[in-house]
Design a protein around this motif. Structure first.
Motif, PDB file in Angstrom:
ATOM      1  N   THR A 192       0.852  -1.186   0.000  1.00 15.56           N
ATOM      2  CA  THR A 192       0.000   0.000   0.000  1.00 15.56           C
ATOM      3  C   THR A 192       0.888   1.237   0.000  1.00 15.56           C
ATOM      4  O   THR A 192       2.011   1.215   0.509  1.00 15.56           O
ATOM      5  N   VAL A 232      -1.623  -1.151  -4.078  1.00 19.20           N
ATOM      6  CA  VAL A 232      -2.854  -0.459  -3.692  1.00 19.20           C
ATOM      7  C   VAL A 232      -2.458   0.959  -3.284  1.00 19.20           C
ATOM      8  O   VAL A 232      -1.801   1.151  -2.256  1.00 19.20           O
ATOM      9  N   GLN A 247      -4.162  -0.989  -7.973  1.00 18.60           N
ATOM     10  CA  GLN A 247      -5.515  -0.755  -7.472  1.00 18.60           C
ATOM     11  C   GLN A 247      -5.529   0.665  -6.899  1.00 18.60           C
ATOM     12  O   GLN A 247      -4.838   0.955  -5.926  1.00 18.60           O
ATOM     13  N   VAL A 249      -7.300   3.806  -4.973  1.00 19.01           N
ATOM     14  CA  VAL A 249      -8.352   4.044  -3.984  1.00 19.01           C
ATOM     15  C   VAL A 249      -8.283   5.493  -3.514  1.00 19.01           C
ATOM     16  O   VAL A 249      -7.314   6.209  -3.798  1.00 19.01           O
ATOM     17  N   ASP A 254     -11.807   2.432   1.515  1.00 17.29           N
ATOM     18  CA  ASP A 254     -11.554   1.891   0.176  1.00 17.29           C
ATOM     19  C   ASP A 254     -10.297   1.032   0.170  1.00 17.29           C
ATOM     20  O   ASP A 254     -10.257  -0.037  -0.447  1.00 17.29           O
ATOM     21  N   ALA A 258      -9.847  -2.924  -0.739  1.00 14.61           N
ATOM     22  CA  ALA A 258      -9.000  -3.349  -1.847  1.00 14.61           C
ATOM     23  C   ALA A 258      -7.967  -4.367  -1.394  1.00 14.61           C
ATOM     24  O   ALA A 258      -7.692  -5.349  -2.098  1.00 14.61           O
TER      25      ALA A 258
END
Length: 401
Positions: A192, A232, A247, A249, A254, A258
Motif C-alpha cells: 500500500t 494499492v 488498485q 483508492v 476503500d 482493496a
C-alpha cells in the motif's frame, strides 16, 4: 539460472565499458547467450573484436549495415532477445531513451524492442545528480525500465559519489530478477502506498503530505526481485511503477476493502500514510460560508486499522507483515510500541518532523524494528531504502521457506 536466455547487451560509451566485457563472461557462465551491440562512443573504450570474442557471437555496431538491414536486422535483434541490458548506460544514451530518439543502432533497438530493458547507469556524479538527468531517470522508471545501480564510490575523474556502474555480478542478479528468476519468484506481495483522502464535502478533503514515493519504490524493488506485486495506492503525487497490478483508492475504507480483495499474499507491506480519522458528517454538497464567521462543526470517526486488521487475521495472514511508523518524536519508542500493538512482524520507522524534509522528499532515514530489536539505517535515497528492504524481505522469506 540464465540457461537458455538470450541477452542483448548494449554497451554505451563510457570508461566503465571495460566492465561490460566481464559482464559478458559472467552472463555466459550462467548459461545465457549474449549478443553485443556497441555504440560509436563505446568503440573508443572497447573493441568489437573483444566483445564479440567473449560473447562468441557477432558484435553489431551500425544501423545502416547493408547486410544486416537487408532483413530488418534491428527489428530482429530487438525482438529475439529475452532481455535487453544497457551497460554502461551513459547520460546521453538514457536521454535518448527517455526522449524516444532512434538515430543509431543502439537507440533504435531500444525503441523497437518489446522486451524488458535493464540499464546500469555510469557517469560522473554531477551528471548523475543533474536535474535533466534525474528527469530522464524518472521518465524511464515510469516507462518500466529497470535499473541496476549506480553505486557510490571513487570515480575515474577523481570525484566521489553516486555514478559508478554496478559490478557485473550485481547486474547479473538484476538480470535474473528481471527474467522472473529472482529470489521472490512465485511470491505474491501486496504494497500500500500514498495518502488517503477523507471527504469533508464533494470538493474538500482531509489528507497528509505523503507523496507515495517510498511505497512506489518498495513496490518496484519487490517487482525487480521477481515478486508478483499488487500495488494499492491512494491519490499519490508520483506515478505507479510499471510491471505491477495497480488498485487505485481514495479513502481508508476503500484501501482496506482493496487489500482484503487481493489477499491471500505471502508478504504485505503497508507503506501508505492512512488517515486515522474521517469526517463522519461529511456534506453531500459544497459547504458555504453563512456570514456568521463560525466554522462548520466537523465530527470525526476512527478509520479502520488496515495494518492491525491484516496482522491479526486468523486465516490467510501473510507470512510477513510490514508496517510503517511516521513519527515526529521518540521515533524508536513509539514504533516499537506500535509493532506490539498492531501485531505486525516488522515496523519501518522514520522521523518525519518538518526539519528532516523526509515527508514528500527524495530521501529517508529509517529504523527497522523487528523482534530482534531496532536497526538504524543511514539516510539514503528512497530507492535505496526500498532496495535494502526488499532484499531483507527476500532473505527472511528464503530462510523461513
Amino acid at each position: 539460472m540464465l540457461t537458455g536466455k538470450r541477452i542483448l547487451l548494449v554497451i554505451g560509451g563510457g570508461i566503465a565499458a571495460y566492465k561490460a566485457l566481464d559482464l559478458i563472461r559472467r552472463l555466459r557462465e550462467r548459461g545465457a547467450s549474449v549478443t553485443p551491440v556497441l555504440t560509436c562512443a563505446a568503440e573508443e573504450f572497447v573493441t568489437p573484436l573483444s566483445a564479440g570474442a567473449l560473447a562468441g557471437a557477432k558484435c553489431f555496431r551500425h544501423l545502416f549495415d547493408l547486410t544486416d538491414e537487408a532483413e530488418m536486422g534491428h527489428i530482429e535483434l530487438s525482438r529475439s532477445a529475452d532481455l535487453v541490458v544497457v551497460a554502461p548506460a551513459t547520460a546521453d544514451l538514457m536521454a535518448k531513451m527517455a526522449g524516444g530518439h532512434a538515430d543509431d543502432l543502439a537507440s533504435t533497438l531500444l525503441m523497437a524492442t518489446d522486451k524488458r530493458v535493464l540499464v546500469a547507469p555510469a557517469m560522473n556524479v554531477r551528471m548523475w545528480l543533474h536535474p535533466a538527468n534525474q528527469r530522464n531517470i524518472a521518465a524511464l522508471k515510469r516507462d518500466g525500465i529497470l535499473f541496476a545501480g549506480p553505486n557510490e564510490g571513487d570515480m575515474a575523474c577523481g570525484e566521489y559519489g553516486p555514478g559508478r556502474m554496478a559490478e557485473p555480478l550485481e547486474i547479473v542478479a538484476a538480470a535474473e530478477a528481471a527474467l522472473g528468476e529472482g529470489p521472490l519468484k512465485g511470491r505474491h506481495v501486496v504494497v500500500t502506498s500514498g495518502p488517503t483522502h477523507e471527504p469533508i464535502d464533494p470538493v474538500r478533503y482531509i489528507a497528509n503530505r505523503s507523496s507515495g514515493a517510498q511505497g512506489t519504490a518498495i513496490a518496484a524493488a519487490l517487482r525487480d526481485l521477481g515478486a508478483r506485486v499488487t500495488f494499492v495506492t491512494g491519490p499519490a503525487s508520483v506515478p505507479a511503477p510499471g510491471g505491477v497490478a495497480v488498485q487505485r483508492v481514495e479513502t481508508a475504507r476503500d484501501m482496506l476493502a482493496a487489500v482484503e480483495a487481493v489477499l491471500p499474499a505471502d508478504i504485505a507491506v503497508f507503506a501508505a500514510a492512512v488517515a486515522d480519522w474521517r469526517v463522519s458528517n461529511a456534506a453531500g454538497s459544497k459547504m458555504k460560508k453563512d456570514g456568521s464567521g463560525r466554522a462548520p462543526a466537523l465530527e470525526f470517526a476512527e478509520n479502520p486499522d488496515i495494518l492491525a486488521t491484516v496482522s491479526r487475521m486468523t486465516q490467510g495472514r501473510p507470512a510477513l507483515v510490514v508496517g510503517f511508523a511516521a513519527e515526529t518524536d521518540d521515533v524508536i519508542a513509539h514504533a516499537t510500541a506500535k509493532r506490539a500493538r498492531k501485531g505486525c512482524d516488522w515496523i519501518v520507522a522514520n522521523d518525519v518532523s518538518p526539519a528532516t524534509g523526509i515527508m514528500g522528499g527524495g530521501e529517508n532515514a529509517v529504523t527497522l524494528i523487528t523482534a530482534a530489536g531496532a536497526e538504524e539505517w543511514p539516510r539514503l535515497p528512497k530507492d535505496e531504502v526500498a532496495r535494502r528492504l526488499a532484499l531483507r524481505i527476500a532473505e527472511t522469506l528464503g530462510t523461513s521457506g
